[in-house]
Design an enzyme around this catalytic site. Structure first.
Site, PDB file in Angstrom:
ATOM      1  N   ASP A 109     -12.310  10.292  18.714  1.00 22.23           N
ATOM      2  CA  ASP A 109     -13.517  10.304  17.893  1.00 22.23           C
ATOM      3  C   ASP A 109     -13.203  10.396  16.401  1.00 22.23           C
ATOM      4  O   ASP A 109     -14.114  10.435  15.579  1.00 22.23           O
ATOM      5  CB  ASP A 109     -14.431  11.464  18.318  1.00 22.23           C
ATOM      6  CG  ASP A 109     -15.901  11.143  18.150  1.00 22.23           C
ATOM      7  OD1 ASP A 109     -16.236   9.952  18.025  1.00 22.23           O
ATOM      8  OD2 ASP A 109     -16.723  12.072  18.149  1.00 22.23           O
ATOM      9  N   LYS A 130     -20.695  17.252  26.845  1.00 19.47           N
ATOM     10  CA  LYS A 130     -20.426  15.983  27.533  1.00 19.47           C
ATOM     11  C   LYS A 130     -19.978  16.247  28.967  1.00 19.47           C
ATOM     12  O   LYS A 130     -19.466  17.329  29.276  1.00 19.47           O
ATOM     13  CB  LYS A 130     -19.299  15.229  26.812  1.00 19.47           C
ATOM     14  CG  LYS A 130     -19.636  14.683  25.447  1.00 19.47           C
ATOM     15  CD  LYS A 130     -18.410  14.018  24.833  1.00 19.47           C
ATOM     16  CE  LYS A 130     -18.705  13.460  23.453  1.00 19.47           C
ATOM     17  NZ  LYS A 130     -19.607  12.290  23.497  1.00 19.47           N
ATOM     18  N   LYS A 187     -15.341   8.558   9.858  1.00 18.47           N
ATOM     19  CA  LYS A 187     -15.702   9.716  10.687  1.00 18.47           C
ATOM     20  C   LYS A 187     -14.439  10.339  11.274  1.00 18.47           C
ATOM     21  O   LYS A 187     -13.643   9.664  11.923  1.00 18.47           O
ATOM     22  CB  LYS A 187     -16.635   9.266  11.814  1.00 18.47           C
ATOM     23  CG  LYS A 187     -16.967  10.358  12.839  1.00 18.47           C
ATOM     24  CD  LYS A 187     -17.752   9.783  14.013  1.00 18.47           C
ATOM     25  CE  LYS A 187     -17.888  10.795  15.148  1.00 18.47           C
ATOM     26  NZ  LYS A 187     -18.548  10.225  16.333  1.00 18.47           N
ATOM     27  N   ASP A 236     -24.610  16.368  20.405  1.00 15.20           N
ATOM     28  CA  ASP A 236     -23.587  15.338  20.639  1.00 15.20           C
ATOM     29  C   ASP A 236     -23.791  14.126  19.730  1.00 15.20           C
ATOM     30  O   ASP A 236     -22.980  13.213  19.711  1.00 15.20           O
ATOM     31  CB  ASP A 236     -23.592  14.906  22.105  1.00 15.20           C
ATOM     32  CG  ASP A 236     -22.349  14.102  22.479  1.00 15.20           C
ATOM     33  OD1 ASP A 236     -21.312  14.252  21.791  1.00 15.20           O
ATOM     34  OD2 ASP A 236     -22.409  13.317  23.439  1.00 15.20           O
ATOM     35  N   GLU A 264     -23.321  14.105  16.593  1.00 20.73           N
ATOM     36  CA  GLU A 264     -22.792  14.857  15.453  1.00 20.73           C
ATOM     37  C   GLU A 264     -22.144  13.986  14.388  1.00 20.73           C
ATOM     38  O   GLU A 264     -22.055  14.385  13.218  1.00 20.73           O
ATOM     39  CB  GLU A 264     -21.777  15.904  15.944  1.00 20.73           C
ATOM     40  CG  GLU A 264     -20.346  15.415  16.129  1.00 20.73           C
ATOM     41  CD  GLU A 264     -20.179  14.299  17.150  1.00 20.73           C
ATOM     42  OE1 GLU A 264     -19.253  13.480  16.967  1.00 20.73           O
ATOM     43  OE2 GLU A 264     -20.952  14.244  18.120  1.00 20.73           O
ATOM     44  N   ASP A 316     -14.356  15.920  20.254  1.00 19.33           N
ATOM     45  CA  ASP A 316     -15.803  16.006  20.416  1.00 19.33           C
ATOM     46  C   ASP A 316     -16.159  16.413  21.838  1.00 19.33           C
ATOM     47  O   ASP A 316     -16.112  15.603  22.767  1.00 19.33           O
ATOM     48  CB  ASP A 316     -16.459  14.660  20.080  1.00 19.33           C
ATOM     49  CG  ASP A 316     -17.974  14.709  20.213  1.00 19.33           C
ATOM     50  OD1 ASP A 316     -18.527  15.837  20.191  1.00 19.33           O
ATOM     51  OD2 ASP A 316     -18.588  13.647  20.334  1.00 19.33           O
ATOM     52  N   ARG A 346     -23.141  11.295  12.889  1.00 19.58           N
ATOM     53  CA  ARG A 346     -24.080  10.965  11.800  1.00 19.58           C
ATOM     54  C   ARG A 346     -24.355  12.184  10.917  1.00 19.58           C
ATOM     55  O   ARG A 346     -24.683  12.048   9.744  1.00 19.58           O
ATOM     56  CB  ARG A 346     -25.369  10.401  12.396  1.00 19.58           C
ATOM     57  CG  ARG A 346     -26.161  11.360  13.231  1.00 19.58           C
ATOM     58  CD  ARG A 346     -27.117  10.680  14.203  1.00 19.58           C
ATOM     59  NE  ARG A 346     -26.405  10.064  15.312  1.00 19.58           N
ATOM     60  CZ  ARG A 346     -27.009   9.374  16.281  1.00 19.58           C
ATOM     61  NH1 ARG A 346     -28.325   9.203  16.260  1.00 19.58           N
ATOM     62  NH2 ARG A 346     -26.298   8.851  17.253  1.00 19.58           N
TER      63      ARG A 346
END
Length: 504
Positions: free
Chosen positions: A295, A284, A272, A354, A356, A277, A358
């Protein structure tokens, strides 16, 4: 730092500092006994005064010990001899590096690799010595401005050359092989740390793609970068939806290390790569949002692993896939309630932007099918729920194949980069039901890390697959804030074991 293997007597080896171990209750190791004898009981007398008792993580620096060629001698506490393990061995190495980090000893000779550690060969002990020393000595100051000469001098302090002594001359060849393995792993871990620690205005998706290309040229493996238009043609609607709120273009990185047999099915690693993010429209909280530069640590770990296996020239076919973009809020950003069409054809209702990671991984997992893999392992800082479940010690492991899961668990134990096998029973799948699409992208607060894995499993039905949730292990917060380089050690051990099995 430079390393070399020696087979010498501790009193004769000339260096700025000789490093030896002392067990709890002031019991001397073999090297310490030899130095005590040549110094006329100097060490025994020092210990009798109570300045050191040998407890783990303690150190004592001595100067000008009689009969010893080195200027200094560092005593390192080993803890109880009966409990001295691989973990305690690594702790002793870290303690020695820390003790010498701000002193004037730049050339050191360590006799810690001579210590008997249960079930560890000389090769493994030397490999751990290199890995742990470089991990402990790691500093990230690439983008710091050196304000004055004193800062430059401070940066130069610490070990520059380390002589690793082994007990027998017959062990030198084995130790050199261990040193090569240890340096290769340390190189990959350091690379992963560097990428994670870079600020998000530097480490963009484009930067990650450039790093992959540079790595491929240096180590002679194939790298291909897919751009937005190519991703549209492939139907990666889920991945592209996450990227559409950012001005940074998405990149889809494919790396191919093909050093195994031509007919060998590859292992595919998927990382990933969300380089920052914000949470998107599901924004967030502001506190600690700066840490969302980490991230992309899944991507960093895949790049770091490729660096390591390339330096090892590992005889295995390995594919690396990295979907990378930013998750930002603007007028084009994906909204809660939107329905996306993934590359697999499955439609996804976005209930939280959030969640995201996946959404970009699912298209990468579908893309992985074309390689007809022997196994696929995805690595992602996926869920805060995994941190709540396992803290910062163990990586969460999910899999649709118990044999693959056990391979990864054993690799984690052997590399001291542990994971824990989490459940992913069919009972959890209904939590992802949607009234408007084939699947929702979240399943509610309960079992958040499990439902995230269940989501990914819908796109990994055509091969053996495992998911590593590294949200709790990829970086540290607070005073020691920074990337850890995990799970490069676990992945490397897993791939080395696969390569060894293919030789049989």
């Amino acid at each position: 730092m430079e390393f070399s293997i020696k087979n010498d007597n501790p009193e004769k080896l000339l260096s700025d500092c000789v490093i030896i171990g002392v067990y709890e209750s002031q019991k001397l190791s073999n090297a310490a006994l030899a130095l005590d004898n040549v110094s006329g009981g100097y060490l025994s007398n020092i210990l009798k005064r109570g300045d050191m008792d040998g407890k783990a993580d303690t150190t004592l620096m001595l100067h000008n010990v009689p009969g010893v060629a080195s200027e200094r001698m560092l005593l390192v506490g080993l803890g109880k001899e009966s409990e001295f393990s691989e973990k305690q061995y690594c702790k002793a190495i870290r303690a020695s590096v820390k003790a010498l980090s701000n002193g004037g000893a730049s050339k050191a000779a360590t006799f810690l690799a001579e210590l008997p550690v249960k079930q560890l060969s000389a090769k493994r002990k030397v490999a751990l010595m290199a890995e742990t020393t470089l991990d402990a000595a790691y500093r990230f100051d690439a983008i710091k401005r050196k304000k004055d000469e004193s800062k430059k001098e401070e940066a130069k302090k610490g070990i520059a050359t380390l002589y690793i002594n082994v007990t027998l001359a017959s062990e030198v060849k084995e130790a050199k092989a261990g040193l090569a393995d240890g340096l290769a792993l340390a190189s990959g871990v350091s690379f992963a740390k560097d990428l994670g620690n870079l600020p998000p205005n530097v480490c963009t998706p484009t930067y990650l793609a450039e790093q992959a290309q540079t790595l491929g040229k240096k180590h002679d493996f194939k790298v291909k970068i897919l751009e937005r238009e190519e991703l549209k043609k492939l139907g990666m609607g889920s991945f592209l939806a996450v990227s559409q709120g950012s001005e940074e273009p998405p990149k889809f990185i494919i790396m191919q290390h093909l050093k195994g047999k031509k007919d060998q099915k590859p292992v595919v690693l998927v990382g990933k790569g969300i380089t920052f993010d914000t949470g998107g429209i599901s924004l967030k909280p502001g506190a600690e949002m700066d840490e969302m530069k980490y991230d992309m640590c899944g991507a960093a770990s895949v790049l770091g692993t490729f660096k390591t296996i390339s330096e090892m020239d590992l005889a295995l076919n390995v594919i690396g896939i990295i979907p990378t973009c930013e998750n930002m809020p603007d007028g084009r950003a994906t909204r809660p309630g939107d329905v996306l069409t993934s590359m697999s054809g499955l439609t996804i209702e976005v209930l939280n932007t959030d969640a995201e990671g996946r959404l970009i991984l699912c298209d990468a997992l579908t893309y992985a099918e074309r390689f007809e893999p022997s196994a696929v392992v995805d690595v992602a800082t996926l869920t805060g729920a995994c941190v709540i479940a396992l803290g910062h010690h163990a990586t969460g492991l999910f899999s649709n194949n118990d044999d693959l899961a056990n391979e990864l668990l054993k690799a984690g134990e052997a590399s001291l980069d542990r994971a824990w096998h989490m459940p992913m029973w069919d009972d959890y799948q209904p939590l992802l039901d949607s009234n408007f699409a084939d699947i929702a992208n979240i399943g509610g607060r309960a079992a958040g890390s499990i439902t995230a894995a269940c989501f990914l499993s819908r796109f990994a039905k055509k091969y053996d697959w495992a998911h590593l949730d590294i949200a709790g292990t990829a970086w540290k917060s607070g005073k020691e804030k920074g990337g850890t380089g995990r799970p490069v050690p676990l992945l490397t051990e897993f791939l080395v074991n696969r390569a060894n099995s293919s030789k049989k």
